[in-house]
Motif scaffolding. Structure first.
Motif, PDB file in Angstrom:
ATOM      1  N   ASP A 252       0.842  -1.186   0.000  1.00 44.24           N
ATOM      2  CA  ASP A 252       0.000   0.000   0.000  1.00 44.24           C
ATOM      3  C   ASP A 252       0.883   1.244   0.000  1.00 44.24           C
ATOM      4  N   ALA A 253       0.280   2.411   0.205  1.00 43.98           N
ATOM      5  CA  ALA A 253       1.045   3.657   0.140  1.00 43.98           C
ATOM      6  C   ALA A 253       2.103   3.745   1.226  1.00 43.98           C
ATOM      7  N   ASP A 254       1.936   2.985   2.304  1.00 48.26           N
ATOM      8  CA  ASP A 254       2.922   3.003   3.385  1.00 48.26           C
ATOM      9  C   ASP A 254       3.986   1.926   3.213  1.00 48.26           C
ATOM     10  N   GLY A 255       3.919   1.176   2.126  1.00 45.54           N
ATOM     11  CA  GLY A 255       4.910   0.141   1.908  1.00 45.54           C
ATOM     12  C   GLY A 255       4.645  -1.131   2.681  1.00 45.54           C
ATOM     13  N   ARG A 256       3.380  -1.364   3.032  1.00 47.68           N
ATOM     14  CA  ARG A 256       3.013  -2.574   3.772  1.00 47.68           C
ATOM     15  C   ARG A 256       2.376  -3.573   2.814  1.00 47.68           C
ATOM     16  N   ILE A 257       2.827  -4.815   2.804  1.00 50.46           N
ATOM     17  CA  ILE A 257       2.288  -5.850   1.920  1.00 50.46           C
ATOM     18  C   ILE A 257       1.284  -6.694   2.693  1.00 50.46           C
ATOM     19  N   GLU A 258       0.072  -6.762   2.160  1.00 46.96           N
ATOM     20  CA  GLU A 258      -0.949  -7.660   2.680  1.00 46.96           C
ATOM     21  C   GLU A 258      -1.358  -8.576   1.529  1.00 46.96           C
ATOM     22  N   PRO A 259      -0.839  -9.818   1.494  1.00 51.86           N
ATOM     23  CA  PRO A 259      -1.167 -10.708   0.387  1.00 51.86           C
ATOM     24  C   PRO A 259      -2.674 -10.937   0.264  1.00 51.86           C
ATOM     25  N   THR A 260      -3.160 -11.042  -0.971  1.00 51.97           N
ATOM     26  CA  THR A 260      -4.573 -11.302  -1.208  1.00 51.97           C
ATOM     27  C   THR A 260      -4.736 -12.013  -2.543  1.00 51.97           C
ATOM     28  N   ILE A 261      -5.966 -12.422  -2.827  1.00 50.50           N
ATOM     29  CA  ILE A 261      -6.297 -13.080  -4.088  1.00 50.50           C
ATOM     30  C   ILE A 261      -7.218 -12.158  -4.882  1.00 50.50           C
TER      31      ILE A 261
END
Length: 579
Positions: A252-261
């Motif tokens: 996201d804009a903060d550089g956080r990865i949340e894996p999704t499908i």
């Protein structure tokens, strides 16, 4: 007789002094609240806003709500706002970024405040104003002025090159804190002086080590084998290539990865797999029955529940085959029966027919475009584009080479002749009273079309566009025969009649003869050029309510002859040498 000794408790000096101060303040406060100079009673509660309440330096004490709002509105200047982006001084337009003082909410806040006696005695209480701003628009406006002070960070991600996970490691940068700019603007506006937006270090939330862990623990095992979805209608197997296309590991804009499908991407990557068990929804649509439009209701369907949680858990596993039990969720139609019923498509508004010679290649193109046009729906306020709706005319779509005007000559190209459809549609929209947005007549006059009131199209440069400026929808219907095309528009009639009044043809220019020695040559008989005006006349209740002028100048179409020019004869009738 024994003497009884009585002792007082020892009170530290600091406590005694505090008690004295409290007694003095209480006496002064009571005196001020009860009696004013001259014996008049004083209250802090005159008006809607208590005395002693200030906002942005404005004293609102004792004012009614309406007077307080009026006083605050004078503070909302709406002029350019001085800002400082790092070391760069500039201004921003408050309206462009949604920056505004919420006067009503600020007064509500002020009304709820009751200053204490000592606050009132010492000047009252300052209430924070309620200020709103569009954070995204503000951020974009400020970033324009960041310049060389900034260095965009590299946001982490994991992507796929076919079935190979490719890590993108984070790199810190310098710039504006996206989450902080709104608060800075809301606190700093209307305070005087520029609003400072500092340039700070931007450190992505997901570290290099976390990216590598995602590659090892999720991305790599996810595409190591297919995924079996166990549904109530049976099992389906999703190939690894589809998994790679749908597994999203972007930050996201903060550089956080949340894996999704990405469920839509998964279906696009393996449509045949899901078609085995899913029931697609069918949109509501109009049908023409006995010359009148009726709504064919929508039907809802069912699709596999692709909630990311269970699927991601299965993709992390190493056991094969990977299996996950999934259910179904409703697949709702995009266009509903109720939506179409509200559009007011109830009657024929206009119809127009043009003729053509049967058996020509252009007839194929006319029929293909007419079929693609049939059923188009133009909602109120929408602008219809023929090029956008139909798309490129190509051989892959079935269009064939047919004559059309190209650089003043008649050349063959895929989709040649579709201007017949454009002209017929333009006239239907014209006589329906719809707003003309873009159209252009042919450069040469063709007697199969009405002069001036006709249109040509070339993809993508030359379009036919009209706007539905009425309050109800417009449905486009088409019909073709071996020698004609008809376009009929349905909706709700706004005018009793629309007619055309022509002016005379003037500045007539006769055609010249041109000899073409070209492989792609189409002979013509030639047509004179002329100019003419036409007036669209709108009538309602038997009276003319408006008229609109159309004008065009046609070039003379040359008499094209395919072949060399005849030899020039001498005075004696002998052929003259050439060259």
């Amino acid at each position: 007789m024994a003497t009884e000794l009585r002792t007082r408790p020892v009170v530290p000096p600091v406590v005694r002094r505090a008690r004295v101060r409290r007694r003095r303040r209480l006496v002064v406060a009571v005196a001020l609240l009860v009696v004013a100079p001259g014996g008049a009673a004083v209250s802090t509660y005159a008006g809607d806003v208590d005395r002693g309440v200030h906002v942005l330096g404005a004293d609102l004490g004792g004012l009614s709500r309406a007077d307080a709002e009026a006083k605050l509105r004078a503070k909302d200047t709406r002029g350019p706002v001085d800002v400082r982006v790092g070391t760069e001084r500039t201004t921003i337009d408050p309206a462009a970024v949604g920056l505004r003082l919420d006067v009503e909410a600020t007064v509500d806040r002020a009304v709820r405040v009751t200053p204490g006696p000592f606050e009132w005695l010492h000047g009252g209480r300052e209430v924070e104003p309620v200020v709103h701003v569009d954070a995204e628009r503000l951020y974009d406006a400020l970033m324009v002025h960041l310049g060389p002070q900034g260095d965009a960070p590299v946001l982490p991600a994991v992507r796929f090159d076919k079935l190979r996970p490719v890590p993108v490691h984070p790199v810190s940068g310098r710039g504006l804190d996206r989450r902080a700019v709104a608060g800075i603007a809301e606190r700093g506006w209307l305070r005087g002086g520029p609003i400072g937006f500092p340039v700070v270090d931007l450190v992505p939330r997901t570290s290099r080590e976390e990216v590598d862990r995602l590659v090892a623990e999720l991305a790599t095992p996810a595409v190591a084998a297919p995924l079996v979805l166990v549904t109530p209608r049976g099992e389906v197997t999703v190939p690894a290539t589809a998994i790679a296309a749908a597994l999203r590991m972007e930050s996201d804009a903060d550089g956080r990865i949340e894996p999704t499908i990405d469920a839509a991407a998964l279906r696009r990557a393996a449509p045949a797999v899901f078609a085995k068990v899913e029931i697609p929804a069918t949109d509501a649509a109009f049908r023409i029955v006995d010359g009148r439009p009726v709504v064919q209701p929508q039907t809802d369907g069912q699709q596999v529940d692709l909630a990311p949680g269970p699927i991601l858990a299965a993709l992390r596993g190493t056991a094969t085959p990977r299996r996950v039990e999934v259910g179904f969720v409703p697949a709702t139609a995009k266009t509903t029966t109720a939506e179409l019923a509200k559009l007011g498509v109830a009657e024929r508004v206009s119809t127009f027919t043009t003729k053509f010679a049967p058996g020509q290649p252009r007839v194929v193109n006319i029929r293909i475009m007419a079929e693609e046009l049939r059923g188009a729906l133009v909602r109120p306020g929408e602008t219809f584009s023929l090029n956008e709706h139909v798309g490129e005319r190509s051989r892959a779509k079935g269009y064939v080479d047919a004559p059309g005007i190209e650089n003043g000559k008649i050349k063959n190209s895929p989709g040649g002749g579709v201007s017949q459809v454009a002209t017929t549609l333009f006239n239907a929209a014209y006589y329906a009273g719809l707003e003309d947005v873009e159209h252009r007549p042919h450069s040469y006059y063709f007697d199969r079309y009405p002069a001036v009131i006709e249109a040509t199209v070339v993809y993508p440069s030359l379009d036919l566009r009209f706007r539905n400026d009425g309050g109800t929808g417009i449905l486009v219907d088409t019909a073709t025969t071996d020698s004609s095309i008809t376009v009929t528009l349905y909706g709700t009639r706004r005018f009793d009649e629309i007619t055309t009044q022509y002016g005379p043809r003037t500045k007539v220019v006769q055609p010249k003869t041109e000899y073409l020695q070209e492989e792609d040559c189409n002979p013509t008989d030639g047509e004179p050029g002329f100019q003419q005006e036409a007036f669209r006349v709108f009538k309602k209740d038997g009276k003319e309510v408006r008229r609109q002028r159309f004008f065009w100048r046609y070039d003379p179409e040359p008499h094209f002859v395919c072949g060399p020019p005849p030899p020039t004869l001498s005075p004696a009738g002998e052929p003259m040498p050439v060259g």
